[in-house]
Design an enzyme around this catalytic site. Structure first.
Site, PDB file in Angstrom:
ATOM      1  N   GLU A  50       0.869  -1.180   0.000  1.00 13.75           N
ATOM      2  CA  GLU A  50       0.000   0.000   0.000  1.00 13.75           C
ATOM      3  C   GLU A  50       0.903   1.227   0.000  1.00 13.75           C
ATOM      4  O   GLU A  50       1.911   1.264   0.716  1.00 13.75           O
ATOM      5  CB  GLU A  50      -0.900   0.001   1.233  1.00 13.75           C
ATOM      6  N   GLU A  78      -1.932  11.496   3.840  1.00 10.15           N
ATOM      7  CA  GLU A  78      -2.962  11.333   4.856  1.00 10.15           C
ATOM      8  C   GLU A  78      -2.841  12.475   5.847  1.00 10.15           C
ATOM      9  O   GLU A  78      -1.746  12.980   6.097  1.00 10.15           O
ATOM     10  CB  GLU A  78      -2.813  10.017   5.608  1.00 10.15           C
TER      11      GLU A  78
END
Length: 340
Positions: free
Chosen positions: A216, A221
Site C-alpha cells: 500500500e 494522509e
C-alpha cells in the site's frame, strides 16, 4: 434470464417490471443479480485534439459538433450540444497540462465537467471498513460531486444504515492503473477532530497475496487539524506480518485545510519519494513482501483512491468541536511516467 436495462434520458430513475407466471400451482422462485445502471452518453472533455491544451484548435473542432455525434461534444451531460457546453469550454480556455522535466504525461482528471467521470472512477460503498472507522460510504451526490472545477468529497453527520456519519470513497481500479511514475493531486483538505482525508494507492491484482503482502502506498494522509500530512508505505516482513515506513511534513503551525497544496510521489523501481508542493519530505529504498524477492510488492500495478474517513483508530472520533459538513476539494489528479 439475463439482459441489460439502460436509461437514455436524464431521468433520475429507471423502472424495472418483472413478470413471473405461476406454473402448475408451484411457487415461482427467481433471483435478480448484478443490476447495473450506466450512462449511455459519456461526458466530453474540452481538450478535444489530444495536445493537452484547450485553445483555438479545440474550438474549431467543437464548432463542428452540430454535425457530429453528441457524445463527443456533450460536456454538461444533458444529451445535447448547446450554449451550456460552450460555457464549460470557455471556462477551461487556455488550460494546459504541463510536462514535468524527465517525465511525460499519461493520465489525468481535471474535474472540468458537471459530474464525476465514471470512465475514470468508481464509488466504493458500504458501512464497515478497516481501522474501526465510523462512516458509511455512499455514491450519493450528498457525499461527492463535481462543482467549480473540483471533485468535492463531503462528510456529513447523519444516520445512514448503522452509522451516524456519511462520506465518499472513490477509486480508479481497473480504469486507471499504473506501474511507476509521478502521481500528484492538488487538494484542499478538511479539518476537525475525527476527520481523516487521504490520497493513496492499492495494488490492482494483489499478486503477492492479501494485505499487507501486496503493499500500500499512502501518498497523503492527514488527521484532525490537518497541520501535518503523512506519507507512508505498507508491506510485510519475512513472517508476512505488517511492516511500514514513512515520514511527515509539518506546516509550521498552519493548516493544510487553509488552501490547496500538491501532494505527490515519485515511484521508481528501487525508490519511492514523497513531496508536498515540490518539497521532498521522505524517501525509501528498502522494503519487502514476505518471501517474495525485492522489489516486490511495489513492482506491480496500483490504482488510486480518494476519501474522507471519519473516526477510526488513528484519528479518534469526532467531538463537540467538529463542524459538519466537512469538504475535501480535489482540483486535479495527474500521472506522469519517466521518459525512455
Amino acid at each position: 434470464f439475463s439482459g441489460q436495462v439502460r436509461n437514455n434520458s436524464d431521468a433520475n430513475y429507471v423502472r424495472i417490471v418483472l413478470v413471473v407466471s405461476q406454473v402448475d400451482g408451484q411457487t415461482p422462485v427467481f433471483n435478480i443479480d448484478d443490476v447495473v445502471f450506466e450512462r449511455t452518453i459519456p461526458l466530453a472533455s474540452p481538450e478535444l485534439n489530444g495536445d493537452r491544451t484547450v485553445n483555438f484548435v479545440d474550438f474549431a473542432q467543437l464548432t463542428q459538433g452540430y454535425g457530429k455525434s453528441i457524445a463527443a461534444y456533450d460536456m454538461d451531460g444533458d444529451g445535447t450540444f448547446g450554449i451550456s457546453d460552450l460555457a464549460l469550454f470557455t471556462r477551461e480556455w487556455t488550460r494546459t497540462i504541463p510536462d514535468i522535466p524527465g517525465y511525460h504525461f499519461v493520465w489525468s482528471d481535471e474535474f472540468d465537467g458537471v459530474e464525476i467521470d465514471y470512465s475514470k472512477w468508481t464509488h466504493e460503498v458500504g458501512d464497515s471498513w478497516y481501522n474501526n472507522e465510523i462512516q458509511s460510504y455512499t455514491a450519493r451526490p450528498d457525499n461527492s460531486v463535481v462543482e467549480n472545477g473540483s471533485l468535492v468529497i463531503i462528510a456529513r453527520e447523519e444516520q445512514y444504515g448503522p452509522n451516524y456519519y456519511t462520506s465518499a470513497r472513490l477509486r480508479s481500479l481497473s480504469k486507471a492503473d499504473f506501474k511507476y511514475g509521478k502521481l500528484a493531486a492538488r487538494i484542499k483538505l478538511p479539518k476537525g477532530q475525527g476527520i481523516w482525508p487521504a490520497f493513496w494507492m492499492l495494488p490492482t491484482c494483489q499478486l503477492y497475496g492479501g494485505w499487507p503482502d501486496s503493499g500500500e502506498i499512502d501518498i497523503m494522509e492527514a488527521i484532525n487539524q490537518a497541520d501535518r500530512i503523512y506519507g507512508t508505505m505498507h508491506f510485510s516482513n519475512a513472517q508476512h506480518q505488517r511492516a511500514s515506513s514513512g515520514g511527515s511534513y509539518y506546516l509550521g503551525g498552519l493548516s493544510f485545510a487553509d488552501g490547496f497544496h500538491v501532494y505527490a510521489v515519485e515511484w521508481q523501481p528501487a525508490e519511492i519519494r514523497w513531496f508536498v508542493d515540490d518539497v521532498m519530505f521522505f524517501s525509501e529504498t528498502n522494503w519487502s513482501s514476505g518471501s517474495n524477492p525485492y522489489p516486490a510488492p511495489f513492482n506491480e500495478h496500483f490504482h488510486l483512491l480518494l476519501y474522507v474517513a471519519i473516526g477510526g483508530d488513528w484519528a479518534g472520533p469526532p467531538d463537540e468541536t467538529t463542524v459538519f459538513p466537512q469538504r475535501m476539494l480535489v482540483d486535479l489528479v495527474r500521472v506522469y511516467q519517466k521518459n525512455p
